[in-house]
Design a protein around this motif. Structure first.
Motif, PDB file in Angstrom:
ATOM      1  N   LYS A 143     -30.761 -83.585 -63.585  1.00  0.00           N
ATOM      2  CA  LYS A 143     -29.163 -83.135 -64.384  1.00  0.00           C
ATOM      3  C   LYS A 143     -28.803 -81.929 -63.246  1.00  0.00           C
ATOM      4  N   PHE A 144     -29.543 -80.862 -63.472  1.00  0.00           N
ATOM      5  CA  PHE A 144     -29.370 -80.016 -62.647  1.00  0.00           C
ATOM      6  C   PHE A 144     -28.468 -80.101 -61.362  1.00  0.00           C
ATOM      7  N   ASN A 145     -29.524 -80.064 -60.129  1.00  0.00           N
ATOM      8  CA  ASN A 145     -29.967 -80.628 -58.865  1.00  0.00           C
ATOM      9  C   ASN A 145     -28.609 -82.125 -58.157  1.00  0.00           C
ATOM     10  N   ILE A 146     -28.598 -83.156 -59.307  1.00  0.00           N
ATOM     11  CA  ILE A 146     -27.978 -84.064 -59.126  1.00  0.00           C
ATOM     12  C   ILE A 146     -26.524 -84.486 -59.644  1.00  0.00           C
ATOM     13  N   ASP A 205     -28.766 -70.304 -57.240  1.00  0.00           N
ATOM     14  CA  ASP A 205     -28.539 -71.962 -57.199  1.00  0.00           C
ATOM     15  C   ASP A 205     -27.353 -72.099 -58.365  1.00  0.00           C
ATOM     16  N   TYR A 206     -27.998 -71.363 -59.271  1.00  0.00           N
ATOM     17  CA  TYR A 206     -27.146 -71.931 -60.494  1.00  0.00           C
ATOM     18  C   TYR A 206     -25.251 -71.369 -60.608  1.00  0.00           C
ATOM     19  N   LEU A 207     -25.362 -70.467 -59.677  1.00  0.00           N
ATOM     20  CA  LEU A 207     -23.710 -69.301 -59.270  1.00  0.00           C
ATOM     21  C   LEU A 207     -23.573 -70.727 -58.016  1.00  0.00           C
ATOM     22  N   LYS A 208     -24.211 -70.615 -57.508  1.00  0.00           N
ATOM     23  CA  LYS A 208     -23.640 -71.704 -56.395  1.00  0.00           C
ATOM     24  C   LYS A 208     -23.465 -73.154 -56.309  1.00  0.00           C
ATOM     25  N   VAL A 209     -23.698 -73.235 -57.397  1.00  0.00           N
ATOM     26  CA  VAL A 209     -23.354 -74.827 -57.842  1.00  0.00           C
ATOM     27  C   VAL A 209     -22.135 -74.693 -58.693  1.00  0.00           C
ATOM     28  N   ILE A 210     -22.253 -73.644 -59.892  1.00  0.00           N
ATOM     29  CA  ILE A 210     -20.521 -73.595 -60.051  1.00  0.00           C
ATOM     30  C   ILE A 210     -19.445 -73.695 -59.186  1.00  0.00           C
ATOM     31  N   LEU A 211     -20.165 -72.376 -58.061  1.00  0.00           N
ATOM     32  CA  LEU A 211     -18.678 -72.448 -57.104  1.00  0.00           C
ATOM     33  C   LEU A 211     -18.345 -73.661 -56.904  1.00  0.00           C
ATOM     34  N   THR A 212     -19.360 -74.698 -56.154  1.00  0.00           N
ATOM     35  CA  THR A 212     -19.578 -76.129 -55.689  1.00  0.00           C
ATOM     36  C   THR A 212     -18.805 -77.103 -56.330  1.00  0.00           C
ATOM     37  N   VAL A 213     -18.991 -77.275 -57.521  1.00  0.00           N
ATOM     38  CA  VAL A 213     -17.636 -77.908 -58.372  1.00  0.00           C
ATOM     39  C   VAL A 213     -16.998 -77.605 -58.461  1.00  0.00           C
ATOM     40  N   ALA A 214     -16.343 -76.052 -58.773  1.00  0.00           N
ATOM     41  CA  ALA A 214     -15.264 -76.004 -58.979  1.00  0.00           C
ATOM     42  C   ALA A 214     -14.274 -76.352 -57.860  1.00  0.00           C
ATOM     43  N   GLU A 215     -14.857 -75.628 -56.940  1.00  0.00           N
ATOM     44  CA  GLU A 215     -14.459 -76.164 -55.770  1.00  0.00           C
ATOM     45  C   GLU A 215     -14.258 -77.235 -55.434  1.00  0.00           C
ATOM     46  N   LYS A 216     -15.010 -78.335 -56.061  1.00  0.00           N
ATOM     47  CA  LYS A 216     -14.196 -79.589 -55.274  1.00  0.00           C
ATOM     48  C   LYS A 216     -13.519 -80.115 -56.030  1.00  0.00           C
ATOM     49  N   LYS A 217     -13.402 -79.726 -57.830  1.00  0.00           N
ATOM     50  CA  LYS A 217     -12.730 -80.371 -58.505  1.00  0.00           C
ATOM     51  C   LYS A 217     -11.309 -79.442 -58.076  1.00  0.00           C
ATOM     52  N   SER A 218     -11.203 -78.583 -57.625  1.00  0.00           N
ATOM     53  CA  SER A 218      -9.777 -77.673 -57.734  1.00  0.00           C
ATOM     54  C   SER A 218      -9.345 -78.265 -56.830  1.00  0.00           C
ATOM     55  N   ALA A 219      -9.611 -78.753 -55.611  1.00  0.00           N
ATOM     56  CA  ALA A 219      -9.330 -79.855 -54.363  1.00  0.00           C
ATOM     57  C   ALA A 219      -8.350 -80.911 -55.377  1.00  0.00           C
ATOM     58  N   LEU A 220      -8.595 -81.032 -56.147  1.00  0.00           N
ATOM     59  CA  LEU A 220      -8.146 -82.588 -57.086  1.00  0.00           C
ATOM     60  C   LEU A 220      -7.193 -82.363 -57.268  1.00  0.00           C
ATOM     61  N   GLU A 237     -17.107 -65.578 -63.634  1.00  0.00           N
ATOM     62  CA  GLU A 237     -17.179 -64.772 -62.786  1.00  0.00           C
ATOM     63  C   GLU A 237     -17.314 -65.334 -61.229  1.00  0.00           C
ATOM     64  N   VAL A 238     -17.068 -66.518 -61.475  1.00  0.00           N
ATOM     65  CA  VAL A 238     -17.206 -67.711 -60.532  1.00  0.00           C
ATOM     66  C   VAL A 238     -15.837 -67.775 -59.509  1.00  0.00           C
ATOM     67  N   LEU A 239     -14.971 -67.429 -60.890  1.00  0.00           N
ATOM     68  CA  LEU A 239     -13.542 -68.434 -60.498  1.00  0.00           C
ATOM     69  C   LEU A 239     -12.705 -67.138 -59.900  1.00  0.00           C
ATOM     70  N   ASN A 240     -13.167 -65.869 -60.733  1.00  0.00           N
ATOM     71  CA  ASN A 240     -12.622 -64.486 -60.341  1.00  0.00           C
ATOM     72  C   ASN A 240     -12.623 -64.270 -58.880  1.00  0.00           C
ATOM     73  N   SER A 241     -14.059 -63.968 -59.092  1.00  0.00           N
ATOM     74  CA  SER A 241     -15.095 -63.477 -57.631  1.00  0.00           C
ATOM     75  C   SER A 241     -14.819 -64.767 -56.290  1.00  0.00           C
ATOM     76  N   ASN A 242     -14.161 -65.823 -56.732  1.00  0.00           N
ATOM     77  CA  ASN A 242     -13.990 -66.472 -54.951  1.00  0.00           C
ATOM     78  C   ASN A 242     -12.326 -66.883 -54.988  1.00  0.00           C
ATOM     79  N   ASN A 243     -11.236 -66.581 -55.766  1.00  0.00           N
ATOM     80  CA  ASN A 243     -10.267 -65.872 -55.800  1.00  0.00           C
ATOM     81  C   ASN A 243      -9.540 -67.883 -56.478  1.00  0.00           C
TER      82      ASN A 243
END
Length: 170
Positions: free
Chosen positions: A82-85, A118-133, A162-168
């Motif tokens: 559930k986490f990795n996939i 890794d958990y924080l990286k996944v949050i960032l990845t998912v956030a960036e992907k959704k943000s682009a949409l 934390e992730v959203l603020n630190s990555n603008n």
């Protein structure tokens, strides 16, 4: 020449009914060998196959002793998948395991296998992907939609902020 009419056998829809404990055990072994299962999933399947309560518990015991069924191993595999996939957060994963009636101690141990970075990286990845949409122009509404999406994926609100603020991304 005599004509013999074919015998019509009515088939009942649904799962086959198994009355024999040994055949249920063999079928349950292959069911568990296919992928990791929780005890509750196997228990439900055995009842679906028509086994009685005493036989169900005996089959479960035999599956555990034969190492076909291992709740700890299931919890770790569930968390990993559930986490990795699916990129689910810990909250959603924990809810899924509770629905499968995995003991709390095993849930905590399995969730601890997720590396924090890794958990924080996944949050960032998912956030960036959704943000682009997202097509929202208003920054406040955009952040709200992004946060709501990440909460729905099961991530903790403090980590999302934390992730959203630190990555603008806010």
């Amino acid at each position: 020449m005599c004509s013999v009419e074919p015998k019509i056998v009515e088939k009942t829809p649904g799962k086959p009914i198994i009355h024999n404990k040994q055949s249920a055990l063999a079928k349950a072994e292959s069911y568990c060998a296919y992928q990791e299962r929780s005890q509750q999933e196997v228990r439900n399947k055995l009842y679906e196959w028509g086994l009685k309560t005493n036989d169900v518990e005996e089959v479960i015991s035999e599956l555990i002793s034969g190492n076909f069924l291992n709740e700890e191993r299931f919890a770790r595999a569930y968390v990993s998948g559930k986490f990795n996939i699916k990129h689910w957060g810990k909250i959603k994963i924990k809810q899924g395991l509770k629905l499968k009636r995995v003991p709390d101690r095993m849930i905590v141990n399995a969730l601890n296998t997720i590396d924090h970075d890794d958990y924080l990286k996944v949050i960032l990845t998912v956030a960036e992907k959704k943000s682009a949409l997202l097509t929202e122009k208003d920054a406040y509404k955009r952040k709200y939609k992004l946060t709501a999406y990440l909460l729905g994926k099961g991530f903790e609100s403090n980590l999302i902020s934390e992730v959203l603020n630190s990555n603008n991304l806010s």
